[in-house]
Design a protein around this motif. Structure first.
Motif, PDB file in Angstrom:
ATOM      1  N   MET A 130      49.081  -9.159  47.099  1.00  0.00           N
ATOM      2  CA  MET A 130      48.605  -8.104  48.014  1.00  0.00           C
ATOM      3  C   MET A 130      47.076  -7.985  47.895  1.00  0.00           C
ATOM      4  SD  MET A 130      51.000  -4.745  47.853  1.00  0.00           S
ATOM      5  CE  MET A 130      52.577  -4.882  47.040  1.00  0.00           C
ATOM      6  N   ASN A 131      46.410  -7.704  49.025  1.00  0.00           N
ATOM      7  CA  ASN A 131      44.991  -7.401  48.879  1.00  0.00           C
ATOM      8  C   ASN A 131      44.847  -5.922  48.509  1.00  0.00           C
ATOM      9  OD1 ASN A 131      44.783  -5.703  51.149  1.00  0.00           O
ATOM     10  ND2 ASN A 131      44.420  -7.433  52.504  1.00  0.00           N
ATOM     11  N   THR A 132      43.627  -5.491  48.250  1.00  0.00           N
ATOM     12  CA  THR A 132      43.422  -4.143  47.687  1.00  0.00           C
ATOM     13  C   THR A 132      43.989  -3.056  48.585  1.00  0.00           C
ATOM     14  OG1 THR A 132      41.414  -4.993  46.690  1.00  0.00           O
ATOM     15  CG2 THR A 132      41.678  -2.610  46.705  1.00  0.00           C
ATOM     16  N   MET A 133      43.664  -3.080  49.903  1.00  0.00           N
ATOM     17  CA  MET A 133      44.133  -2.006  50.786  1.00  0.00           C
ATOM     18  C   MET A 133      45.648  -2.052  50.965  1.00  0.00           C
ATOM     19  SD  MET A 133      41.917   0.169  51.329  1.00  0.00           S
ATOM     20  CE  MET A 133      42.626   1.257  52.536  1.00  0.00           C
ATOM     21  N   GLU A 134      46.213  -3.258  50.941  1.00  0.00           N
ATOM     22  CA  GLU A 134      47.690  -3.364  51.025  1.00  0.00           C
ATOM     23  C   GLU A 134      48.334  -2.700  49.810  1.00  0.00           C
ATOM     24  OE1 GLU A 134      48.094  -7.476  53.658  1.00  0.00           O
ATOM     25  OE2 GLU A 134      48.498  -7.556  51.509  1.00  0.00           O
ATOM     26  N   THR A 135      47.758  -2.939  48.653  1.00  0.00           N
ATOM     27  CA  THR A 135      48.320  -2.327  47.429  1.00  0.00           C
ATOM     28  C   THR A 135      48.169  -0.813  47.491  1.00  0.00           C
ATOM     29  OG1 THR A 135      47.694  -4.298  46.201  1.00  0.00           O
ATOM     30  CG2 THR A 135      48.243  -2.354  44.902  1.00  0.00           C
ATOM     31  N   ILE A 136      46.986  -0.348  47.880  1.00  0.00           N
ATOM     32  CA  ILE A 136      46.737   1.102  47.924  1.00  0.00           C
ATOM     33  C   ILE A 136      47.694   1.781  48.907  1.00  0.00           C
ATOM     34  CG2 ILE A 136      45.035   2.849  48.697  1.00  0.00           C
ATOM     35  CD1 ILE A 136      42.854   1.076  47.409  1.00  0.00           C
ATOM     36  N   CYS A 137      47.888   1.155  50.066  1.00  0.00           N
ATOM     37  CA  CYS A 137      48.731   1.791  51.098  1.00  0.00           C
ATOM     38  C   CYS A 137      50.234   1.579  50.843  1.00  0.00           C
ATOM     39  CB  CYS A 137      48.345   1.284  52.482  1.00  0.00           C
ATOM     40  SG  CYS A 137      46.688   1.796  52.952  1.00  0.00           S
ATOM     41  N   SER A 138      50.586   0.666  49.971  1.00  0.00           N
ATOM     42  CA  SER A 138      52.006   0.448  49.638  1.00  0.00           C
ATOM     43  C   SER A 138      52.447   1.315  48.472  1.00  0.00           C
ATOM     44  CB  SER A 138      52.257  -1.006  49.237  1.00  0.00           C
ATOM     45  OG  SER A 138      51.864  -1.873  50.247  1.00  0.00           O
ATOM     46  N   ARG A 139      51.502   1.665  47.621  1.00  0.00           N
ATOM     47  CA  ARG A 139      51.860   2.442  46.417  1.00  0.00           C
ATOM     48  C   ARG A 139      52.579   3.722  46.790  1.00  0.00           C
ATOM     49  NH1 ARG A 139      51.465   6.795  44.582  1.00  0.00           N
ATOM     50  NH2 ARG A 139      50.174   7.361  46.378  1.00  0.00           N
ATOM     51  N   LYS A 140      53.610   4.028  46.076  1.00  0.00           N
ATOM     52  CA  LYS A 140      54.281   5.315  46.250  1.00  0.00           C
ATOM     53  C   LYS A 140      54.911   5.695  44.918  1.00  0.00           C
ATOM     54  CE  LYS A 140      58.430   3.112  48.092  1.00  0.00           C
ATOM     55  NZ  LYS A 140      59.362   3.001  49.222  1.00  0.00           N
ATOM     56  N   THR A 141      55.211   6.965  44.793  1.00  0.00           N
ATOM     57  CA  THR A 141      55.837   7.442  43.564  1.00  0.00           C
ATOM     58  C   THR A 141      57.319   7.105  43.613  1.00  0.00           C
ATOM     59  OG1 THR A 141      54.225   9.216  43.382  1.00  0.00           O
ATOM     60  CG2 THR A 141      56.291   9.508  42.182  1.00  0.00           C
ATOM     61  N   ILE A 142      57.777   6.374  42.602  1.00  0.00           N
ATOM     62  CA  ILE A 142      59.185   5.961  42.551  1.00  0.00           C
ATOM     63  C   ILE A 142      59.942   6.900  41.603  1.00  0.00           C
ATOM     64  CG2 ILE A 142      60.754   4.071  41.925  1.00  0.00           C
ATOM     65  CD1 ILE A 142      59.032   3.246  44.294  1.00  0.00           C
ATOM     66  N   ARG A 143      61.027   7.447  42.101  1.00  0.00           N
ATOM     67  CA  ARG A 143      61.806   8.380  41.269  1.00  0.00           C
ATOM     68  C   ARG A 143      63.251   7.899  41.090  1.00  0.00           C
ATOM     69  NH1 ARG A 143      58.475  11.810  44.521  1.00  0.00           N
ATOM     70  NH2 ARG A 143      56.900  12.832  43.247  1.00  0.00           N
ATOM     71  N   SER A 144      63.482   6.622  41.379  1.00  0.00           N
ATOM     72  CA  SER A 144      64.826   6.064  41.210  1.00  0.00           C
ATOM     73  C   SER A 144      64.705   4.712  40.497  1.00  0.00           C
ATOM     74  CB  SER A 144      65.449   5.903  42.605  1.00  0.00           C
ATOM     75  OG  SER A 144      66.603   5.123  42.515  1.00  0.00           O
ATOM     76  N   TYR A 145      65.321   4.607  39.348  1.00  0.00           N
ATOM     77  CA  TYR A 145      65.186   3.422  38.500  1.00  0.00           C
ATOM     78  C   TYR A 145      66.550   2.823  38.180  1.00  0.00           C
ATOM     79  CZ  TYR A 145      60.388   4.856  38.152  1.00  0.00           C
ATOM     80  OH  TYR A 145      59.101   5.172  38.479  1.00  0.00           O
ATOM     81  N   THR A 146      66.572   1.501  38.020  1.00  0.00           N
ATOM     82  CA  THR A 146      67.851   0.831  37.739  1.00  0.00           C
ATOM     83  C   THR A 146      68.243   0.980  36.264  1.00  0.00           C
ATOM     84  OG1 THR A 146      66.776  -1.251  37.167  1.00  0.00           O
ATOM     85  CG2 THR A 146      67.378  -0.951  39.495  1.00  0.00           C
ATOM     86  N   GLY A 147      67.270   1.295  35.402  1.00  0.00           N
ATOM     87  CA  GLY A 147      67.529   1.357  33.958  1.00  0.00           C
ATOM     88  C   GLY A 147      67.012   0.105  33.260  1.00  0.00           C
ATOM     89  N   GLU A 148      66.810  -0.971  34.065  1.00  0.00           N
ATOM     90  CA  GLU A 148      66.292  -2.210  33.475  1.00  0.00           C
ATOM     91  C   GLU A 148      64.802  -2.042  33.186  1.00  0.00           C
ATOM     92  OE1 GLU A 148      65.637  -6.908  34.669  1.00  0.00           O
ATOM     93  OE2 GLU A 148      66.796  -5.636  36.019  1.00  0.00           O
ATOM     94  N   ASN A 149      64.384  -2.550  32.022  1.00  0.00           N
ATOM     95  CA  ASN A 149      62.974  -2.391  31.662  1.00  0.00           C
ATOM     96  C   ASN A 149      62.105  -3.463  32.313  1.00  0.00           C
ATOM     97  OD1 ASN A 149      60.785  -1.184  30.487  1.00  0.00           O
ATOM     98  ND2 ASN A 149      61.644  -1.206  28.423  1.00  0.00           N
ATOM     99  N   ILE A 150      60.813  -3.192  32.360  1.00  0.00           N
ATOM    100  CA  ILE A 150      59.873  -4.207  32.841  1.00  0.00           C
ATOM    101  C   ILE A 150      59.711  -5.257  31.738  1.00  0.00           C
ATOM    102  CG2 ILE A 150      58.695  -2.580  34.346  1.00  0.00           C
ATOM    103  CD1 ILE A 150      56.443  -2.417  32.263  1.00  0.00           C
ATOM    104  N   THR A 151      59.207  -6.429  32.103  1.00  0.00           N
ATOM    105  CA  THR A 151      59.059  -7.501  31.105  1.00  0.00           C
ATOM    106  C   THR A 151      57.770  -7.274  30.297  1.00  0.00           C
ATOM    107  OG1 THR A 151      57.750  -8.908  32.549  1.00  0.00           O
ATOM    108  CG2 THR A 151      60.154  -9.137  32.701  1.00  0.00           C
ATOM    109  N   ALA A 152      57.674  -7.977  29.189  1.00  0.00           N
ATOM    110  CA  ALA A 152      56.462  -7.879  28.352  1.00  0.00           C
ATOM    111  C   ALA A 152      55.244  -8.338  29.151  1.00  0.00           C
ATOM    112  CB  ALA A 152      56.635  -8.730  27.103  1.00  0.00           C
TER     113      ALA A 152
END
Ligand SMILES: Cc1cc2nc3c(=O)[nH]c(=O)nc-3n(C[C@H](O)[C@H](O)[C@H](O)COP(=O)(O)O)c2cc1C
Length: 177
Positions: A1-23
């Protein structure tokens, strides 16, 4: 993503699968935290704590729920990782710098998470609750004289990031010419 795409795509996520992110994902997100600007370049005034301990996470979640007066709520949304941002206790005159440092660091992490397609949520309410609990503060083992400011919750999500149409006048604006 370019910078403005990332900024405009970002949103607060309040639903998680329980799986952790990778190292590797965590490392990219922490690199974004370290790339943040900090007032007067005083990087040693800030501290990050990566929390994955379920027991501690549950206690912070419960403290947040109690603060909101809703014992059944889960203000951490079941995130498997919480990155707490703490600051050296600021001089009251300079509180704006300390809390701004923390917010910018948290936001840089949220943008990096967006870029990776990882869920992130700004956590201020539960951290306010945490700050009021001497017992929980002790468990954080922060450097002497540091206070928690805010946190970012991270985890895998089924939510998708899409470029959002951002209303241009959402924040009131005055012009002084
Ligand atoms: C300083 C700050 C504190 C926030 N604290 C919380 C919080 O404690 N819990 C939460 O679920 N969301 C929190 N949010 C997320 C906001 O509610 C959210 O950013 C806002 O509603 C706009 O939605 P968006 O992030 O999806 O664009 C916080 C955001 C900011 C910037």
């Amino acid at each position: 993503m370019n910078t403005m795409e990332t900024i405009c795509s970002r949103k607060t996520i309040r639903s998680y699968t329980g799986e952790n992110i990778t190292a590797d994902e965590l490392n990219v997100i922490l690199k974004a935290a370290n790339a943040s600007p900090v007032g007067m370049g005083q990087y040693d005034s800030m501290h990050l704590t990566v929390i994955t301990n379920e027991e501690l996470m549950n206690k912070i979640d419960a403290a947040g729920a109690a603060l909101f007066g809703q014992p059944d709520m889960h203000p951490l949304y079941g995130v498997p990782t919480l990155v707490l941002v703490s600051s050296k206790k600021p001089d009251p005159m300079m509180e704006n710098v300390a809390f701004s440092n923390a917010a910018i660091i948290a936001h840089n992490m949220a943008l990096a998470a967006t870029d990776l397609g990882v869920g992130s949520c700004y956590i201020w309410g539960a951290i306010a609750a945490l700050s009021g609990s001497a017992e929980l503060l002790k468990e954080l083992n922060l450097p002497e004289g540091f206070i928690p400011c805010c946190a970012i919750g991270l985890g895998k999500t089924d939510c998708k990031y899409e470029i959002r149409d951002i209303p241009e006048n959402r924040i009131a604006k005055s012009i002084i010419e």
